[in-house]
Design a protein around this motif. Structure first.
Motif, PDB file in Angstrom:
ATOM      1  N   GLY A   1      47.714  -5.509  -0.235  1.00  0.00           N
ATOM      2  CA  GLY A   1      48.870  -4.643   1.210  1.00  0.00           C
ATOM      3  C   GLY A   1      47.950  -4.894   2.052  1.00  0.00           C
ATOM      4  O   GLY A   1      47.925  -5.741   3.385  1.00  0.00           O
ATOM      5  N   LEU A   2      46.189  -4.320   2.100  1.00  0.00           N
ATOM      6  CA  LEU A   2      45.162  -4.377   3.849  1.00  0.00           C
ATOM      7  C   LEU A   2      44.848  -5.779   3.701  1.00  0.00           C
ATOM      8  O   LEU A   2      44.948  -6.163   4.639  1.00  0.00           O
ATOM      9  N   ARG A   3      44.903  -6.728   2.037  1.00  0.00           N
ATOM     10  CA  ARG A   3      44.199  -8.415   2.859  1.00  0.00           C
ATOM     11  C   ARG A   3      44.966  -8.478   3.575  1.00  0.00           C
ATOM     12  O   ARG A   3      45.268  -9.275   4.226  1.00  0.00           O
ATOM     13  N   SER A   4      46.105  -8.697   2.705  1.00  0.00           N
ATOM     14  CA  SER A   4      47.578  -9.311   3.668  1.00  0.00           C
ATOM     15  C   SER A   4      47.662  -8.794   5.238  1.00  0.00           C
ATOM     16  O   SER A   4      47.593 -10.155   6.495  1.00  0.00           O
ATOM     17  N   THR A   5      47.799  -7.932   5.264  1.00  0.00           N
ATOM     18  CA  THR A   5      47.390  -6.713   6.950  1.00  0.00           C
ATOM     19  C   THR A   5      46.317  -7.741   7.843  1.00  0.00           C
ATOM     20  O   THR A   5      46.304  -8.101   9.013  1.00  0.00           O
ATOM     21  N   VAL A   6      44.959  -7.897   7.162  1.00  0.00           N
ATOM     22  CA  VAL A   6      44.000  -7.979   8.101  1.00  0.00           C
ATOM     23  C   VAL A   6      44.116  -8.965   7.781  1.00  0.00           C
ATOM     24  O   VAL A   6      43.486  -9.614   9.115  1.00  0.00           O
ATOM     25  N   ARG A   7      43.815 -10.007   7.235  1.00  0.00           N
ATOM     26  CA  ARG A   7      44.327 -11.643   6.928  1.00  0.00           C
ATOM     27  C   ARG A   7      44.989 -11.827   8.263  1.00  0.00           C
ATOM     28  O   ARG A   7      44.186 -12.870   9.026  1.00  0.00           O
ATOM     29  N   GLN A   8      46.178 -11.029   8.425  1.00  0.00           N
ATOM     30  CA  GLN A   8      46.943 -11.455   9.987  1.00  0.00           C
ATOM     31  C   GLN A   8      46.753 -11.540  10.789  1.00  0.00           C
ATOM     32  O   GLN A   8      46.768 -11.924  11.915  1.00  0.00           O
ATOM     33  N   ILE A   9      46.148 -10.150  11.688  1.00  0.00           N
ATOM     34  CA  ILE A   9      44.884  -9.006  11.958  1.00  0.00           C
ATOM     35  C   ILE A   9      44.234 -10.914  12.846  1.00  0.00           C
ATOM     36  O   ILE A   9      43.766 -10.990  13.967  1.00  0.00           O
ATOM     37  N   GLU A  10      42.658 -11.099  12.029  1.00  0.00           N
ATOM     38  CA  GLU A  10      42.505 -11.837  12.110  1.00  0.00           C
ATOM     39  C   GLU A  10      42.490 -13.268  12.501  1.00  0.00           C
ATOM     40  O   GLU A  10      42.350 -13.908  13.092  1.00  0.00           O
ATOM     41  N   ASP A  11      43.955 -13.925  11.884  1.00  0.00           N
ATOM     42  CA  ASP A  11      44.235 -14.804  12.813  1.00  0.00           C
ATOM     43  C   ASP A  11      44.783 -15.220  13.100  1.00  0.00           C
ATOM     44  O   ASP A  11      45.060 -16.412  14.238  1.00  0.00           O
ATOM     45  N   ARG A  12      45.040 -13.862  13.993  1.00  0.00           N
ATOM     46  CA  ARG A  12      46.371 -13.738  15.422  1.00  0.00           C
ATOM     47  C   ARG A  12      45.709 -13.859  16.238  1.00  0.00           C
ATOM     48  O   ARG A  12      46.182 -13.548  17.592  1.00  0.00           O
ATOM     49  N   PHE A  13      44.308 -12.845  16.120  1.00  0.00           N
ATOM     50  CA  PHE A  13      43.767 -11.881  17.590  1.00  0.00           C
ATOM     51  C   PHE A  13      42.156 -11.432  17.091  1.00  0.00           C
ATOM     52  O   PHE A  13      41.912 -12.239  17.636  1.00  0.00           O
ATOM     53  N   ASN A  14      41.734 -11.445  15.859  1.00  0.00           N
ATOM     54  CA  ASN A  14      40.733 -10.965  16.206  1.00  0.00           C
ATOM     55  C   ASN A  14      39.276 -11.339  15.387  1.00  0.00           C
ATOM     56  O   ASN A  14      37.959 -11.233  15.628  1.00  0.00           O
ATOM     57  N   ARG A  15      39.534 -13.048  15.354  1.00  0.00           N
ATOM     58  CA  ARG A  15      38.385 -13.847  14.920  1.00  0.00           C
ATOM     59  C   ARG A  15      37.772 -14.172  15.774  1.00  0.00           C
ATOM     60  O   ARG A  15      36.643 -14.572  16.031  1.00  0.00           O
TER      61      ARG A  15
ATOM     62  N   GLY B   1      36.683  -7.315  -2.774  1.00  0.00           N
ATOM     63  CA  GLY B   1      38.091  -7.784  -1.693  1.00  0.00           C
ATOM     64  C   GLY B   1      38.272  -7.955  -0.483  1.00  0.00           C
ATOM     65  O   GLY B   1      39.145  -8.458   0.667  1.00  0.00           O
ATOM     66  N   MET B   2      38.046  -6.418  -0.463  1.00  0.00           N
ATOM     67  CA  MET B   2      38.401  -6.479   2.030  1.00  0.00           C
ATOM     68  C   MET B   2      36.498  -7.880   2.396  1.00  0.00           C
ATOM     69  O   MET B   2      37.298  -8.551   3.954  1.00  0.00           O
ATOM     70  N   SER B   3      36.360  -7.962   1.546  1.00  0.00           N
ATOM     71  CA  SER B   3      34.505  -8.775   2.171  1.00  0.00           C
ATOM     72  C   SER B   3      35.284 -10.571   2.434  1.00  0.00           C
ATOM     73  O   SER B   3      34.737 -10.803   3.222  1.00  0.00           O
ATOM     74  N   PHE B   4      36.159 -10.296   1.214  1.00  0.00           N
ATOM     75  CA  PHE B   4      36.780 -12.190   1.468  1.00  0.00           C
ATOM     76  C   PHE B   4      37.509 -12.087   2.664  1.00  0.00           C
ATOM     77  O   PHE B   4      38.170 -13.526   2.469  1.00  0.00           O
ATOM     78  N   VAL B   5      38.461 -11.353   3.543  1.00  0.00           N
ATOM     79  CA  VAL B   5      39.710 -11.635   4.348  1.00  0.00           C
ATOM     80  C   VAL B   5      38.685 -11.326   6.186  1.00  0.00           C
ATOM     81  O   VAL B   5      39.717 -11.969   6.909  1.00  0.00           O
ATOM     82  N   THR B   6      37.731 -10.855   6.310  1.00  0.00           N
ATOM     83  CA  THR B   6      37.366 -10.805   7.381  1.00  0.00           C
ATOM     84  C   THR B   6      35.724 -11.250   7.547  1.00  0.00           C
ATOM     85  O   THR B   6      34.801 -10.269   6.508  1.00  0.00           O
TER      86      THR B   6
ATOM     87  N   VAL C   1      52.179  -5.265   6.456  1.00  0.00           N
ATOM     88  CA  VAL C   1      52.312  -5.425   7.209  1.00  0.00           C
ATOM     89  C   VAL C   1      52.615  -7.029   7.869  1.00  0.00           C
ATOM     90  O   VAL C   1      51.800  -7.587   7.194  1.00  0.00           O
ATOM     91  N   ASN C   2      53.854  -6.949   8.326  1.00  0.00           N
ATOM     92  CA  ASN C   2      53.509  -8.326  10.068  1.00  0.00           C
ATOM     93  C   ASN C   2      53.068  -8.379  10.889  1.00  0.00           C
ATOM     94  O   ASN C   2      54.031  -7.717  11.723  1.00  0.00           O
ATOM     95  N   TYR C   3      52.090  -9.444  11.515  1.00  0.00           N
ATOM     96  CA  TYR C   3      51.425 -10.029  12.492  1.00  0.00           C
ATOM     97  C   TYR C   3      52.520 -11.282  12.633  1.00  0.00           C
ATOM     98  O   TYR C   3      51.815 -11.810  12.338  1.00  0.00           O
ATOM     99  N   TYR C   4      53.623 -11.422  13.971  1.00  0.00           N
ATOM    100  CA  TYR C   4      53.670 -12.275  13.541  1.00  0.00           C
ATOM    101  C   TYR C   4      53.212 -13.603  15.126  1.00  0.00           C
ATOM    102  O   TYR C   4      53.731 -14.166  14.661  1.00  0.00           O
ATOM    103  N   CYS C   5      52.557 -12.779  15.932  1.00  0.00           N
ATOM    104  CA  CYS C   5      52.623 -13.699  17.363  1.00  0.00           C
ATOM    105  C   CYS C   5      50.785 -13.509  17.605  1.00  0.00           C
ATOM    106  O   CYS C   5      50.448 -12.673  17.016  1.00  0.00           O
ATOM    107  N   ASP C   6      50.542 -14.598  17.672  1.00  0.00           N
ATOM    108  CA  ASP C   6      49.179 -15.177  18.616  1.00  0.00           C
ATOM    109  C   ASP C   6      49.299 -14.338  19.397  1.00  0.00           C
ATOM    110  O   ASP C   6      49.506 -14.449  20.015  1.00  0.00           O
TER     111      ASP C   6
END
Length: 404
Positions: free
Chosen positions: A90-104, A125-130, A204-209
């Motif tokens: 669940g946290l991998r999913s959250t962080v992946r979205q945050i990275e794609d939407r904003f934090n990358r 596991g977390m090291s592969f999403v950010t 959780v889901n982050y929907y917007c760039d």
């Protein structure tokens, strides 16, 4: 003879030109003119979803959404999650979205806290999403236990009494979590130097760039608390939270500002209307929670036992405190951050925001929320008026204390 050869070559060239022209203007080809060039140049997808721009000229520099370096204006902030090892997916999913939407692009660090050591599987596991920094920390034993000033027997009696009254009614760990998130997390060594934090959770889901930095926005605009969703609290879980709060207000008027947004949570007769900011998403200037006023308020609540005898959540406590200590101008609704936590979601309606999102605004709870409408209308109230309301309420309804 030479003239005949020249004439033959000239006729051949003209014939070839004529054939080429016919082929070029046949149904299989597009006429080349200025309008056609503008229409048929390949399109390049922009960083913002739903918004497309023509490909730049060859002498223009092309950049992707995440090509630029972290802005020099980046503030001292981090994403923070209290999470279990079992919540890795669940946290991998959250962080992946945050990275794609904003934090990358902005490269803020992550801080993950747990009451037990994080496993190597979790860290890997977390090291592969950010690629951004991740800091792992454990809680102190005193942060995840029954406080010494409470009787454990009474706590367990309260859990037994409440287990069938509401969700998590019999959960001790849930109460540890609510207490920690209400008044202890901001003193953890990994957070001690942060100015701002953005709370995140698994699943959780982050929907917007986001094409700007919310931390910088808050700092530059004097915002100290922010939210996305404002629902109603379940009254059974906080039966004596408001009376306990009123007692603190009466005893500590020196901690109150001259004006505040307290009327967002307080009704005309001085009661609590159950409005609160859903704190599973919040971006906060941590000086609010570290202030002498907030610490005094939390200590008062903690000593009452309400975290354990009832099921006081961090969301209503953060919300009451923000409304009590801040002006409306210091609290911000991030309407453009589409967000879903199991149970509720927010999806922006305004077109300029919606085009950056992948969600259905017709399903957005926020625009139906009574508390959200109240937030848009509420005005600051002066300290003197607040104290008068509190005094009258305490006369009309003598305060009750949490009981095991």
């Amino acid at each position: 003879m030479i003239n005949r050869v020249k004439l033959f070559i000239l006729l051949a060239v003209c014939s070839l030109l004529l054939i080429s022209t016919k082929l070029f203007y046949s149904a299989d080809h597009i006429p080349i003119d200025a309008d056609t060039i503008n229409r048929y140049i390949p399109l390049k997808k922009a960083a913002v979803l739903g918004d497309y721009h023509q490909k730049p000229e060859a002498n223009e520099k092309e950049t992707t959404a995440y090509e630029s370096e972290s802005p020099s204006t980046r503030v001292n902030a981090a994403f923070v999650a209290l999470v279990r090892n079992s919540e890795l997916a669940g946290l991998r999913s959250t962080v992946r979205q945050i990275e794609d939407r904003f934090n990358r692009k902005y490269k803020y660090p992550y801080i993950f806290l747990n009451d037990v050591p994080f496993t190597e599987e979790f860290k890997r596991g977390m090291s592969f999403v950010t690629d951004n920094e991740i800091r792992y920390g454990m809680l102190n034993a005193s942060d995840w236990s029954i406080p010494k000033h409470l009787d454990p027997a009474k706590v367990f009696a309260a859990l037994e009494k409440n287990k069938s009254r509401y969700i998590y009614g019999g959960s001790l760990s849930y109460r540890y979590m609510c207490r920690f998130q209400s008044g202890l997390f901001y003193d953890h060594p990994l957070l001690k130097d942060l100015e701002y934090y953005w709370r995140i959770e698994p699943d959780v889901n982050y929907y917007c760039d986001l094409d700007y930095d919310p931390f910088v926005f808050m700092k530059e605009n004097g915002k100290r608390y922010s939210f996305t969703i404002a629902p109603l609290e379940w009254e059974k879980t906080v039966e004596t939270l408001w009376p306990t709060t009123l007692t603190w207000i009466k005893e500590n008027p020196h901690h109150l500002p001259e004006e505040s947004m307290i009327n967002w949570v307080m009704g005309n007769n001085g009661d609590y209307n159950m409005c609160h900011f859903w704190s599973n998403f919040e971006i906060v200037d941590l000086s609010l929670y570290r202030s002498e006023a907030y610490r005094s308020y939390f200590d008062h609540l903690d000593k009452s036992g309400g975290f354990f005898y009832e099921r006081w959540g961090d969301a209503p406590i953060h919300s009451i405190a923000a409304s009590m200590f801040l002006k409306k101008s210091e609290i911000h609704w991030f309407e453009d951050i589409g967000y879903k936590h199991p149970g509720n979601e927010h999806c922006p309606r305004p077109e300029e925001m919606a085009l950056k999102c992948v969600c259905d605004s017709s399903r957005s709870y926020t625009y139906r929320s009574r508390c959200q409408r109240r937030f848009s209308l509420v005005q600051d109230v002066k300290k003197e008026e607040l104290l008068q309301k509190v005094a009258q309420r305490l006369i009309d309804v003598p305060p009750a204390s949490p009981q095991p």
